[in-house]
Design a protein around this motif. Sequence first.
Motif, PDB file in Angstrom:
ATOM      1  N   SER A  29      20.043  14.201  12.547  1.00 31.73           N
ATOM      2  CA  SER A  29      21.384  13.632  12.414  1.00 31.73           C
ATOM      3  C   SER A  29      22.089  13.544  13.762  1.00 31.73           C
ATOM      4  O   SER A  29      22.939  12.665  13.964  1.00 31.73           O
ATOM      5  N   ALA A  30      21.718  14.435  14.673  1.00 34.48           N
ATOM      6  CA  ALA A  30      22.341  14.423  16.000  1.00 34.48           C
ATOM      7  C   ALA A  30      21.952  13.191  16.799  1.00 34.48           C
ATOM      8  O   ALA A  30      22.652  12.827  17.755  1.00 34.48           O
ATOM      9  N   THR A  31      20.844  12.543  16.433  1.00 32.18           N
ATOM     10  CA  THR A  31      20.433  11.345  17.171  1.00 32.18           C
ATOM     11  C   THR A  31      21.387  10.173  16.952  1.00 32.18           C
ATOM     12  O   THR A  31      21.287   9.167  17.650  1.00 32.18           O
ATOM     13  N   SER A  32      22.299  10.289  15.986  1.00 27.86           N
ATOM     14  CA  SER A  32      23.303   9.229  15.818  1.00 27.86           C
ATOM     15  C   SER A  32      24.157   9.089  17.071  1.00 27.86           C
ATOM     16  O   SER A  32      24.622   7.985  17.396  1.00 27.86           O
ATOM     17  N   LEU A  33      24.359  10.189  17.783  1.00 28.90           N
ATOM     18  CA  LEU A  33      25.074  10.131  19.060  1.00 28.90           C
ATOM     19  C   LEU A  33      24.289   9.296  20.062  1.00 28.90           C
ATOM     20  O   LEU A  33      24.872   8.468  20.791  1.00 28.90           O
ATOM     21  N   SER A  34      22.979   9.484  20.122  1.00 29.52           N
ATOM     22  CA  SER A  34      22.149   8.701  21.043  1.00 29.52           C
ATOM     23  C   SER A  34      22.220   7.215  20.724  1.00 29.52           C
ATOM     24  O   SER A  34      22.292   6.378  21.624  1.00 29.52           O
ATOM     25  N   ARG A  35      22.216   6.873  19.447  1.00 31.65           N
ATOM     26  CA  ARG A  35      22.272   5.467  19.066  1.00 31.65           C
ATOM     27  C   ARG A  35      23.622   4.857  19.425  1.00 31.65           C
ATOM     28  O   ARG A  35      23.702   3.701  19.859  1.00 31.65           O
ATOM     29  N   ALA A  36      24.693   5.620  19.244  1.00 30.12           N
ATOM     30  CA  ALA A  36      26.023   5.125  19.619  1.00 30.12           C
ATOM     31  C   ALA A  36      26.106   4.907  21.130  1.00 30.12           C
ATOM     32  O   ALA A  36      26.679   3.914  21.600  1.00 30.12           O
ATOM     33  N   LEU A  37      25.537   5.827  21.902  1.00 35.45           N
ATOM     34  CA  LEU A  37      25.525   5.669  23.355  1.00 35.45           C
ATOM     35  C   LEU A  37      24.665   4.493  23.771  1.00 35.45           C
ATOM     36  O   LEU A  37      24.998   3.780  24.734  1.00 35.45           O
ATOM     37  N   THR A  38      23.558   4.260  23.084  1.00 33.04           N
ATOM     38  CA  THR A  38      22.708   3.115  23.401  1.00 33.04           C
ATOM     39  C   THR A  38      23.470   1.812  23.228  1.00 33.04           C
ATOM     40  O   THR A  38      23.415   0.921  24.089  1.00 33.04           O
ATOM     41  N   ARG A  39      24.189   1.679  22.125  1.00 32.12           N
ATOM     42  CA  ARG A  39      24.979   0.463  21.897  1.00 32.12           C
ATOM     43  C   ARG A  39      26.035   0.291  22.979  1.00 32.12           C
ATOM     44  O   ARG A  39      26.255  -0.823  23.474  1.00 32.12           O
ATOM     45  N   ALA A  40      26.679   1.388  23.355  1.00 33.56           N
ATOM     46  CA  ALA A  40      27.736   1.305  24.365  1.00 33.56           C
ATOM     47  C   ALA A  40      27.181   0.883  25.723  1.00 33.56           C
ATOM     48  O   ALA A  40      27.715  -0.031  26.368  1.00 33.56           O
ATOM     49  N   PHE A  41      26.095   1.499  26.174  1.00 35.93           N
ATOM     50  CA  PHE A  41      25.552   1.180  27.491  1.00 35.93           C
ATOM     51  C   PHE A  41      24.925  -0.208  27.523  1.00 35.93           C
ATOM     52  O   PHE A  41      24.922  -0.862  28.567  1.00 35.93           O
TER      53      PHE A  41
END
Length: 304
Positions: free
Chosen positions: A129-141
């Motif tokens: 579930s913590a990987t949702s942060l990684s996905r949000a950062l991927t979209r942002a960058f």
Amino acid sequence: MSAYVDPDGPPLAGVLERRVAAVVEHLPPWAKRPVEWFLSRWIGRTLLRVAGACMRVEIFDRSMTIAAQFFTSILPLLIVAVTFVGAGSDQLADVVGATGDSAELIDEAVRGSSSTGFGAVGVLLVLVSATSLSRALTRAFAVVWLVDRPRMSVRSSWRWFAVVVVLVLAVVVMQGLTQRTGVLPPRFLWPAALSLATDVAVATFVPWVLLAGRIAGRWLVPGAVAFALLMMVIRPAADVWLPWALDASAARYGPIGMAFTYLAWLYTVAFVFIGTAVIGQVVVSDRGRAGAWLRGRRGLTPQA
């Protein structure tokens, strides 16, 4: 068209530039000339492009999304780590910056947890579930650097986990090392140097690994340095304000007040994180000499 308006730039940035150009055209002659001179120089051009890029990225909304994802992803992992290691709630309170009533609430939460209560499956679910942060950062960058998001696959999922692990280690390890190095003379130098190096490394590694190396590491360094320098100013202020604010919120509103206060701090960090990434992209993609030197031989379409 004014010299500082880039017809080939991103649409939202171009809209802002044209609006500024229209405003400048209606200025009186004594004010118009110095404003045009400023906007045609590197600093003025950069500030205008940063403002346009922040509009394009929708920095306020993305910062809140990332702050919320951090709150729901990294903090549970910290609780799991403290529970399994058996370090106690004091270490978690130090990481969060809690004292007094807020530290007592954290102590109750940690004491109410146990390693048997989590189990291997529970830990795995928290990590996934913590990987949702990684996905949000991927979209942002991807939006910041105007590139397509890497395709999601089982093979590439290690990138999400790597970012989560790096962020957790950066929070925990830096907290412990700064406390230990703070006793070495000069006492202010080593914690500051360690924080600076850690922030630069994290702010360079995270977008590089999430974008699958589509952006060269050297292009990410200017934004990472800007992030580290700003955090050197913000973090000492937070060390004074955050414990007091958490304690006051916990005493008045309980756990929910403490949660909202800490979320406000995370929003500030996320805003700086994305904002300095925008600054780095603008500086690297500039058509001036500095931008050309930062880009090196690899191609990046200049946008200024």
